[in-house]
Design a protein around this motif. Sequence first.
Motif, PDB file in Angstrom:
ATOM      1  N   TRP A  20      25.748  35.475  39.278  1.00  0.00           N
ATOM      2  CA  TRP A  20      26.206  35.807  38.182  1.00  0.00           C
ATOM      3  C   TRP A  20      25.511  34.687  37.889  1.00  0.00           C
ATOM      4  CZ3 TRP A  20      30.247  30.730  37.343  1.00  0.00           C
ATOM      5  CH2 TRP A  20      30.209  30.016  38.240  1.00  0.00           C
TER       6      TRP A  20
ATOM      7  N   ARG B  19      42.503  38.054  43.035  1.00  0.00           N
ATOM      8  CA  ARG B  19      42.677  36.235  42.644  1.00  0.00           C
ATOM      9  C   ARG B  19      42.369  36.510  40.892  1.00  0.00           C
ATOM     10  NH1 ARG B  19      38.228  34.764  42.237  1.00  0.00           N
ATOM     11  NH2 ARG B  19      36.139  35.943  42.756  1.00  0.00           N
TER      12      ARG B  19
ATOM     13  N   TYR C  53      35.829  26.796  39.724  1.00  0.00           N
ATOM     14  CA  TYR C  53      36.783  27.246  40.790  1.00  0.00           C
ATOM     15  C   TYR C  53      37.794  25.611  41.038  1.00  0.00           C
ATOM     16  CZ  TYR C  53      34.591  31.767  42.086  1.00  0.00           C
ATOM     17  OH  TYR C  53      34.539  32.838  41.799  1.00  0.00           O
TER      18      TYR C  53
ATOM     19  N   HIS D 291      39.982  40.980  40.383  1.00  0.00           N
ATOM     20  CA  HIS D 291      39.541  39.654  39.667  1.00  0.00           C
ATOM     21  C   HIS D 291      39.926  39.906  38.556  1.00  0.00           C
ATOM     22  CE1 HIS D 291      35.541  38.921  42.433  1.00  0.00           C
ATOM     23  NE2 HIS D 291      36.687  38.763  42.675  1.00  0.00           N
TER      24      HIS D 291
ATOM     25  N   MET E 245      23.268  42.814  43.134  1.00  0.00           N
ATOM     26  CA  MET E 245      22.709  42.249  41.546  1.00  0.00           C
ATOM     27  C   MET E 245      21.627  41.553  42.393  1.00  0.00           C
ATOM     28  SD  MET E 245      25.064  39.979  40.004  1.00  0.00           S
ATOM     29  CE  MET E 245      26.755  40.156  40.660  1.00  0.00           C
TER      30      MET E 245
ATOM     31  N   CYS F   9      34.677  41.902  50.002  1.00  0.00           N
ATOM     32  CA  CYS F   9      33.436  42.458  48.524  1.00  0.00           C
ATOM     33  C   CYS F   9      31.886  41.650  48.768  1.00  0.00           C
ATOM     34  CB  CYS F   9      33.727  41.420  47.467  1.00  0.00           C
ATOM     35  SG  CYS F   9      33.327  41.232  46.222  1.00  0.00           S
ATOM     36  N   TYR F  10      31.239  43.051  48.233  1.00  0.00           N
ATOM     37  CA  TYR F  10      29.502  42.258  47.302  1.00  0.00           C
ATOM     38  C   TYR F  10      28.750  43.075  46.561  1.00  0.00           C
ATOM     39  CZ  TYR F  10      28.782  47.298  48.387  1.00  0.00           C
ATOM     40  OH  TYR F  10      28.987  48.558  48.307  1.00  0.00           O
ATOM     41  N   ASN F  11      27.782  42.432  46.473  1.00  0.00           N
ATOM     42  CA  ASN F  11      27.104  42.374  45.552  1.00  0.00           C
ATOM     43  C   ASN F  11      25.859  43.039  45.691  1.00  0.00           C
ATOM     44  OD1 ASN F  11      25.355  40.876  44.820  1.00  0.00           O
ATOM     45  ND2 ASN F  11      26.592  39.303  44.412  1.00  0.00           N
TER      46      ASN F  11
ATOM     47  N   HIS G 289      31.412  43.830  43.456  1.00  0.00           N
ATOM     48  CA  HIS G 289      31.601  43.869  42.514  1.00  0.00           C
ATOM     49  C   HIS G 289      30.603  43.843  41.506  1.00  0.00           C
ATOM     50  CE1 HIS G 289      31.562  40.003  40.608  1.00  0.00           C
ATOM     51  NE2 HIS G 289      32.580  39.527  41.094  1.00  0.00           N
TER      52      HIS G 289
ATOM     53  N   GLU H  18      34.984  37.533  50.566  1.00  0.00           N
ATOM     54  CA  GLU H  18      33.787  37.699  50.002  1.00  0.00           C
ATOM     55  C   GLU H  18      33.228  36.377  49.823  1.00  0.00           C
ATOM     56  OE1 GLU H  18      36.200  37.668  45.877  1.00  0.00           O
ATOM     57  OE2 GLU H  18      34.448  37.114  44.873  1.00  0.00           O
ATOM     58  N   SER H  19      31.640  37.363  49.946  1.00  0.00           N
ATOM     59  CA  SER H  19      31.499  37.840  50.167  1.00  0.00           C
ATOM     60  C   SER H  19      30.640  38.069  51.706  1.00  0.00           C
ATOM     61  CB  SER H  19      30.428  38.138  48.801  1.00  0.00           C
ATOM     62  OG  SER H  19      30.482  38.419  47.908  1.00  0.00           O
TER      63      SER H  19
ATOM     64  N   ASP I  15      40.009  34.241  38.929  1.00  0.00           N
ATOM     65  CA  ASP I  15      38.434  34.410  38.517  1.00  0.00           C
ATOM     66  C   ASP I  15      38.048  33.126  37.582  1.00  0.00           C
ATOM     67  OD1 ASP I  15      35.512  34.384  39.774  1.00  0.00           O
ATOM     68  OD2 ASP I  15      35.633  36.317  38.467  1.00  0.00           O
TER      69      ASP I  15
ATOM     70  N   ILE J 163      27.361  30.092  46.902  1.00  0.00           N
ATOM     71  CA  ILE J 163      27.448  31.656  47.029  1.00  0.00           C
ATOM     72  C   ILE J 163      26.632  32.492  48.105  1.00  0.00           C
ATOM     73  CG2 ILE J 163      29.872  32.658  45.595  1.00  0.00           C
ATOM     74  CD1 ILE J 163      27.187  33.312  43.994  1.00  0.00           C
TER      75      ILE J 163
HETATM   76  C1  DNO Z   1      31.596  33.736  40.604  1.00  0.00           C
HETATM   77  C2  DNO Z   1      31.453  35.310  41.319  1.00  0.00           C
HETATM   78  C3  DNO Z   1      30.514  36.128  41.943  1.00  0.00           C
HETATM   79  C4  DNO Z   1      30.548  36.918  42.972  1.00  0.00           C
HETATM   80  C5  DNO Z   1      29.797  37.970  43.948  1.00  0.00           C
HETATM   81  C6  DNO Z   1      30.784  38.573  44.636  1.00  0.00           C
HETATM   82  O1  DNO Z   1      32.126  33.564  40.041  1.00  0.00           O
HETATM   83  O2  DNO Z   1      32.813  36.314  40.579  1.00  0.00           O
HETATM   84  O3  DNO Z   1      29.895  35.270  42.879  1.00  0.00           O
HETATM   85  O4  DNO Z   1      31.866  36.299  44.174  1.00  0.00           O
HETATM   86  O5  DNO Z   1      29.199  38.325  42.964  1.00  0.00           O
HETATM   87  O6  DNO Z   1      29.428  39.614  45.914  1.00  0.00           O
END
Ligand code: DNO
Length: 386
Positions: free
Chosen positions: A110, A346, A365, A305, A105, A101-103, A240, A63-64, A348, A185
């Motif tokens: 986020w 996990r 985190y 998550h 966006m 995992c990937y997104n 994601h 991730e990721s 989150d 990230i």
């Molecule tokens: C933030 C995370 C996101 C996630 C990514 C996965 O805390 O939930 O940054 O890791 O969107 O690609």
Amino acid sequence: MEKTWRWFGKKDTITFAMLRQIGVEGIVTALYDVPAGEIWSPEAIAGVKNDIEAGGLRWSVVESLPVSEAIKYAGKDRDRLIENYRLSLANLGRAGIRTVCYNFMPVIDWIRTDLEHPLPDGTSSLYFDKTRFAYFDCRILRREGAEKDYTPQERERVEALAKNITGAEEDALIDTIIVKTQGFIHGNIREGDPEPVAIFNRLLALYKGIDRDALRNNLRYFLEQIMPVCDTYDIRMCIHPDDPPYPVLGLPRIVTGDEDISWILQAVDNPRNGLTFCAGSLSSGAHNDVPALARRFASRTHYVHLRSTDILEDGNFIEASHLEGRGHLVEVTRIFEKENPDLPMRIDHGRLMFDDAARGYNPGYSFYGRMYALAQIEGVLAAVSG
Ligand code: DNO
């Protein structure tokens, strides 16, 4: 479920020895030093994997593996970048790391406006304030046409904020929205970049003319290209959900709830095209019934998550306790534990507790906050799996 933990590489001050003491079984991490779009080499992958195994744990989830912007907006470099992605996947597969995992966006992952929102018990949590976000959009980015994305009441609240906000608060808002939450990230903007607002506006401009359908087509194209590699190496891709799950800053978002997720899973109907079930992201959309989504998509969920939110007045939302809020994690845990007891999950986003705030952890985190939530979820797991 398998208890995993997001670990940020060697610079993370949370050690494998600490994680073993709190019952963590698997690690979630990435090659943080490799810029998005470059190939993850077998040597670099083996280096991280060996470190994790020497620490008595296993590398359960990537991730990721970041998807470059040009793949998302279909820039001229897209095919070269997808080929690099395929090579990285093959290298991961050969190393036996099979959950990725990937997104998808555009520009911004986020979104939060406050990283230390105080709670009555003395802890603090992440927070999204719609008025501050609208202020950032209309008054700081000065995005063309931004006003029309907000209601008259929201625009009034932005006006009122404009009269009171200080320069320091404005700087903190920029730092939170586009540097602190993204920097660790995401390759787009990093801590220390001069003029983050200008960089950000340039990124937004890349998406001119890209609407929801165009973004969906670009995702489908990407998935079609990578699925053969996933089939060869038995790699489960996990998209994601968008956080929060609705369009922002004039950008389309295409992983917002039931209809979007169904579309993605059907558009490329391969079991290896799956979902990261982020209960927290999904819960921050008023349109989402999180346990119903878990039931519906359990068989295509490859990674979970566990996090929850509460939606407040005026479009604001706050991270809830892992036992409360719209995430309904007891029910969600029950559903996934039944579906597949080996499914990696996990915790989150934990709250900041005790001396977490002084330790410079990445936003969301914290150590104690996540450890506390993990203990809560262990109790839930024991109760639902009996
Ligand atoms: C933030 C995370 C996101 C996630 C990514 C996965 O805390 O939930 O940054 O890791 O969107 O690609």
